[in-house]
Design a protein around this motif. Sequence first.
Motif, mmCIF file in Angstrom:
data_model
loop_
_atom_site.group_PDB
_atom_site.id
_atom_site.type_symbol
_atom_site.label_atom_id
_atom_site.label_comp_id
_atom_site.label_asym_id
_atom_site.label_seq_id
_atom_site.Cartn_x
_atom_site.Cartn_y
_atom_site.Cartn_z
ATOM 1 N N THR A 1 -34.838 58.149 -17.773
ATOM 2 C CA THR A 1 -35.387 56.801 -17.873
ATOM 3 C C THR A 1 -36.382 56.504 -16.754
ATOM 4 N N SER A 2 -36.562 57.438 -15.860
ATOM 5 C CA SER A 2 -37.386 57.160 -14.687
ATOM 6 C C SER A 2 -38.874 57.147 -15.007
ATOM 7 N N MET B 1 -29.301 52.387 -9.758
ATOM 8 C CA MET B 1 -28.640 52.335 -11.068
ATOM 9 C C MET B 1 -27.414 51.433 -11.045
ATOM 10 N N TYR C 1 -29.969 59.528 -16.636
ATOM 11 C CA TYR C 1 -30.573 58.466 -15.848
ATOM 12 C C TYR C 1 -32.010 58.846 -15.465
#
Length: 460
Positions: free
Chosen positions: A203-204, A309, A200
């Motif tokens: 993807t930041s 998220m 995750y």
Amino acid sequence: MSEPAPPHQQANSLWTSRMAFILAAVGSAVGLGNIWKFPYITGENGGGAFVLVYLACIFLIGLPVLIAETLIGRRGGQSPVATMRTLTRTEGASKGWRIIGWNGVFAASLVLSFYAVIGGWALVYVGKAAFGLFVGADAETVGAQFDTLLSNPWELLLWHTAFMVIVVFIVARGIRAGLEKAVKMLMPLLFVLLIVMVLYAMTSGSFGRAVDFMFSPDFSRLTTEGVLVALGHAAFTLSVGIGTLMAYGSYLPKHINIARTSVSIAVMDTCVALLAGLAIFPLVFANGLEADAGPGLIFVTLPLAFGQMSGGLIFGTLFFALLLVAAITSAISMLEPVVEWLEERKGTTRVKSAMTGGFAVWLVGIGTVLSFNLWSNIYPLGFIGFFEGKTVFELIDFLASNILMPLGGLAIVLFVGWAVRREGLAEDIGLQGGLFRAFMVVLKFVTPAGIAVVFLYNLI
Ligand code: PHE
């Protein structure tokens, strides 16, 4: 005329397998140290160079101590204090070495006193996540939530107490059966969840910056105290230097290869810490937060991620629940040396020993609770250079993690390197020929010199 097997080495008390021991030791090693402490001290100490020194400390100092401490535990087969008493006799060594056992009981209690307070934070955060308090929250909201928690001593005390009660309860009931199961199922899950968080974080948009922060060393950002913190954390994260592994090693069957087992433990523990860093720093940079925000770092970055998220409510709840389990399995291992010692010394039951030890630790923990609010401007030993500007929490952490644990580690490697009988040592450690000789050089010279140099630099 061989002596009878020491108490914990009798067949019915041993770990059921190599895996069972690894699980318990990993349960002890993987905890708040990896997920809460490693990222924030990396942030405070400037990143890459600190991480590099930390990794060097893990493999040149922490791992040898891990091996030596487990070996002492197995040879002695009792609580750390009794083990050292017996071994100084059977190995014909000076009684002075017994300080290793005492240091263990004392330092483990100190570590647990603040660990339980942070464990309490993990406990509240399970609830916060489950009740959806992070959903859609921005950096300011999660920051404010955390500050509100810290500013309320009663609430902190409540969660600190709850955490201690859980730990005492488990220790009082005897540790091994439940522990093995919990670790076997839940640790791999924590690992998977950390990987999800890293994915995750990728993807930041700030993943590259985080990797750069963590792995490009800039030595101008590392202070001598930072090196001491890295050393202390290497001991802290592997749970070495204070008798925990001596206590767990005392149940280890003879045929198990200590060297190989220790390498697996150190590698797993390091992977978890690095994953935690890779999950957290991208979020720090992507959200314009400060890397050196201190002990609250994961409690403000992760909720942000869970709030944004998809599936964050479930992931968040599960994550903090697993963090809590990891903290509990570590906390249990800190109380264990204390309880074993009380049990042997006072001849009381395990339940009473767990309660007495737990109560004493809980009491000391109140100092940490207050450090975040009413006593936030009180620096008890501030007049001593080493402890300047340190609150009760920072003082206890510094003293136990950065001083007593490495010094305990130093005494442990010196004891095995110089004082223990050489015969049978290679088989006991599980190394042969050149490898064993090289290891002995590390144990006798490299590790002690490493620890000594770090301390000397900090003293002058
Ligand atoms: N290793 C544990 C952690 O990383 C902490 C710990 C320290 C456990 C000392 C036992 C003894 O969280």
